[in-house]
Design a protein around this motif. Structure first.
Motif, PDB file in Angstrom:
ATOM      1  N   GLY A  26      -6.112   4.587  -3.460  1.00 29.32           N
ATOM      2  CA  GLY A  26      -6.346   3.273  -4.040  1.00 29.32           C
ATOM      3  C   GLY A  26      -5.949   2.161  -3.093  1.00 29.32           C
ATOM      4  O   GLY A  26      -5.203   2.380  -2.131  1.00 29.32           O
ATOM      5  N   LEU A  27      -6.451   0.982  -3.365  1.00 30.09           N
ATOM      6  CA  LEU A  27      -6.086  -0.228  -2.633  1.00 30.09           C
ATOM      7  C   LEU A  27      -5.575  -1.255  -3.629  1.00 30.09           C
ATOM      8  O   LEU A  27      -6.059  -1.307  -4.771  1.00 30.09           O
ATOM      9  N   SER A  28      -4.636  -2.093  -3.213  1.00 34.08           N
ATOM     10  CA  SER A  28      -4.141  -3.177  -4.063  1.00 34.08           C
ATOM     11  C   SER A  28      -4.263  -4.493  -3.303  1.00 34.08           C
ATOM     12  O   SER A  28      -3.933  -4.564  -2.114  1.00 34.08           O
ATOM     13  N   GLU A  29      -4.735  -5.515  -3.994  1.00 31.03           N
ATOM     14  CA  GLU A  29      -4.938  -6.847  -3.386  1.00 31.03           C
ATOM     15  C   GLU A  29      -5.784  -6.739  -2.115  1.00 31.03           C
ATOM     16  O   GLU A  29      -5.425  -7.247  -1.050  1.00 31.03           O
ATOM     17  N   ALA A  30      -6.930  -6.078  -2.238  1.00 28.71           N
ATOM     18  CA  ALA A  30      -7.834  -5.893  -1.097  1.00 28.71           C
ATOM     19  C   ALA A  30      -9.071  -6.776  -1.242  1.00 28.71           C
ATOM     20  O   ALA A  30      -9.596  -6.947  -2.351  1.00 28.71           O
ATOM     21  N   SER A  31      -9.548  -7.309  -0.133  1.00 28.05           N
ATOM     22  CA  SER A  31     -10.745  -8.158  -0.131  1.00 28.05           C
ATOM     23  C   SER A  31     -11.999  -7.296  -0.243  1.00 28.05           C
ATOM     24  O   SER A  31     -11.968  -6.084   0.033  1.00 28.05           O
ATOM     25  N   PRO A  32     -13.123  -7.888  -0.633  1.00 26.05           N
ATOM     26  CA  PRO A  32     -14.367  -7.110  -0.710  1.00 26.05           C
ATOM     27  C   PRO A  32     -14.712  -6.405   0.595  1.00 26.05           C
ATOM     28  O   PRO A  32     -15.109  -5.222   0.582  1.00 26.05           O
ATOM     29  N   ASP A  33     -14.555  -7.074   1.730  1.00 24.97           N
ATOM     30  CA  ASP A  33     -14.879  -6.449   3.014  1.00 24.97           C
ATOM     31  C   ASP A  33     -13.966  -5.261   3.292  1.00 24.97           C
ATOM     32  O   ASP A  33     -14.417  -4.202   3.754  1.00 24.97           O
ATOM     33  N   THR A  34     -12.676  -5.425   3.004  1.00 25.31           N
ATOM     34  CA  THR A  34     -11.722  -4.330   3.211  1.00 25.31           C
ATOM     35  C   THR A  34     -12.058  -3.140   2.309  1.00 25.31           C
ATOM     36  O   THR A  34     -11.996  -1.977   2.739  1.00 25.31           O
ATOM     37  N   MET A  77       0.447 -16.585  -1.598  1.00 23.03           N
ATOM     38  CA  MET A  77      -0.983 -16.290  -1.702  1.00 23.03           C
ATOM     39  C   MET A  77      -1.524 -15.626  -0.443  1.00 23.03           C
ATOM     40  O   MET A  77      -2.555 -14.965  -0.473  1.00 23.03           O
ATOM     41  N   VAL A  78      -0.801 -15.749   0.684  1.00 21.28           N
ATOM     42  CA  VAL A  78      -1.227 -15.101   1.919  1.00 21.28           C
ATOM     43  C   VAL A  78      -1.230 -13.575   1.777  1.00 21.28           C
ATOM     44  O   VAL A  78      -1.901 -12.870   2.530  1.00 21.28           O
ATOM     45  N   LEU A  79      -0.484 -13.067   0.793  1.00 24.89           N
ATOM     46  CA  LEU A  79      -0.402 -11.621   0.579  1.00 24.89           C
ATOM     47  C   LEU A  79      -1.405 -11.130  -0.469  1.00 24.89           C
ATOM     48  O   LEU A  79      -1.339  -9.981  -0.893  1.00 24.89           O
ATOM     49  N   THR A  80      -2.334 -11.978  -0.867  1.00 26.99           N
ATOM     50  CA  THR A  80      -3.321 -11.580  -1.874  1.00 26.99           C
ATOM     51  C   THR A  80      -4.645 -11.217  -1.212  1.00 26.99           C
ATOM     52  O   THR A  80      -4.827 -11.377  -0.004  1.00 26.99           O
ATOM     53  N   TRP A  81      -5.591 -10.769  -2.031  1.00 30.67           N
ATOM     54  CA  TRP A  81      -6.870 -10.282  -1.519  1.00 30.67           C
ATOM     55  C   TRP A  81      -7.637 -11.341  -0.744  1.00 30.67           C
ATOM     56  O   TRP A  81      -8.464 -11.004   0.109  1.00 30.67           O
TER      57      TRP A  81
END
Length: 343
Positions: A158-166, A325-329
């Motif tokens: 799983g991934l947490s706080e991941a961007s669509p590209d990631t 917020m820098v640590l968010t998706w």
């Protein structure tokens, strides 16, 4: 009559969990002092016996102590009844403070093996990248996770706080089973791009803080009773310039709950459950009464008109959802694989 907890499939690889999980963080970390093991282990057992079998923890919670607690709770035949999720990537320094994010292969493996020891289990059902290391191509991190799957140490990724590209790049290396993200009437920023990406790829969605970090459960009572070492006191939405506005929003949710004959927390959780059968909210609690209350949210039915009314109310929330917020998706893209130079 007890509410039945239905089962849902997370992702496209056959992973099945209870439709509502249990977030265990607050038992050990961030929301005030750790709670006594003698109270938390029976609470976890009650959750499992009630059908809430998806347990969520992290090596960062405590740090480390929440995994130890879960490991103790799983003795006596409980391990086979649960779907166990934990996370890695947030380094912890010797003084217990956060030491940055790391997705380097050697750290991935070391963190997994340490979690297995603390949990005292042979495998982890769902292993998340807790936060994305933006210095390391996601393909590199995923490569090591894929090896851990092949070795049987973890079953799903799983991934947490991941961007669509990631998410897309990670999924191309090995199927992602679940993306964990903050989703509630209080936080809906993932709806535009992250959630559609998950659904396009057949990835399950695990909603953390589905009760707005408890705000949607008790409003002013929560705000007035936060202790000094509660992380929530530092969050923008709890600050004086935002909190009164947000309390007005809570009161609107509460009024609607009264008309429905349920609690505000049940109404807020029901809204998340109505998002689809690919969504598993993981409300956390340290109280048996709240756990039972949350389970009953599964029987609350909302009409399309009620859903729309709740969403209209939620649009009035003020303040960022996270202090960092820098640590968010939104800031979780990683460099291209071609740029990677192993140390």
């Amino acid at each position: 009559m007890a509410t039945a907890v239905r089962r849902i499939k997370l992702g496209s690889q056959g992973f099945e969990v209870s439709a509502q999980g249990l977030g265990c963080m607050g038992m050990s970390a961030l929301y005030g002092s750790p709670k006594p093991e003698a109270e938390m282990i029976p609470l976890i057992h009650h959750a499992i016996d009630s059908g809430v079998t998806h347990l969520d923890t992290s090596d960062f919670y405590g740090p480390h102590t929440n995994e130890v607690l879960i490991g103790k709770a799983l003795k006596g035949g409980y391990r086979e009844k649960v779907q166990l999720a934990t996370k890695f990537a947030i380094r912890v320094l010797e003084d217990g403070s956060m030491g940055g994010i790391c997705g380097e292969p050697a750290y991935v493996r070391a963190a997994c093996e340490a979690s297995l020891r603390r949990l005292d289990v042979d495998y982890i059902d769902l292993y998340y990248v807790h936060r994305i290391d933006t210095r390391v191509p996601i393909e590199v991190t995923m490569g090591e996770l894929k090896k851990l799957v092949e070795e049987g140490k973890i079953r799903y990724i799983g991934l947490s706080e991941a961007s669509p590209d990631t998410i897309r790049r990670a999924h191309a290396v090995h199927p992602i089973t679940a993306v964990q993200l903050e989703w509630s009437l209080w936080t809906r920023d993932a709806e535009d791009s992250v959630i559609p990406t998950c659904r396009e790829l057949g990835i399950g969605i695990v909603a953390f803080s589905p009760l707005g970090r408890g705000f949607l459960a008790s409003g002013r009572n929560l705000v007035q009773n936060l202790v000094d070492n509660d992380y929530r006191k530092s969050l923008p939405r709890f600050q004086p310039e935002n909190v009164e506005n947000n309390l007005e929003t809570f009161e609107q949710v509460n009024e609607m709950a009264l008309r429905k004959g349920c609690t505000p927390s049940q109404l807020a959780l029901a809204w998340v459950h109505h998002q689809g059968d690919d969504v598993c909210p993981i409300p956390g609690t340290t109280k048996l009464e709240n756990l039972n209350n949350n389970i009953k949210a599964l029987s609350v039915k909302l009409t399309p008109e009620e859903m729309a009314a709740l969403e209209s109310i939620s649009n009035a929330i003020k303040g960022e959802r996270n202090k960092y917020m820098v640590l968010t998706w939104r800031h979780a893209d990683t460099p291209p694989l071609s740029s990677w130079k192993p140390i």
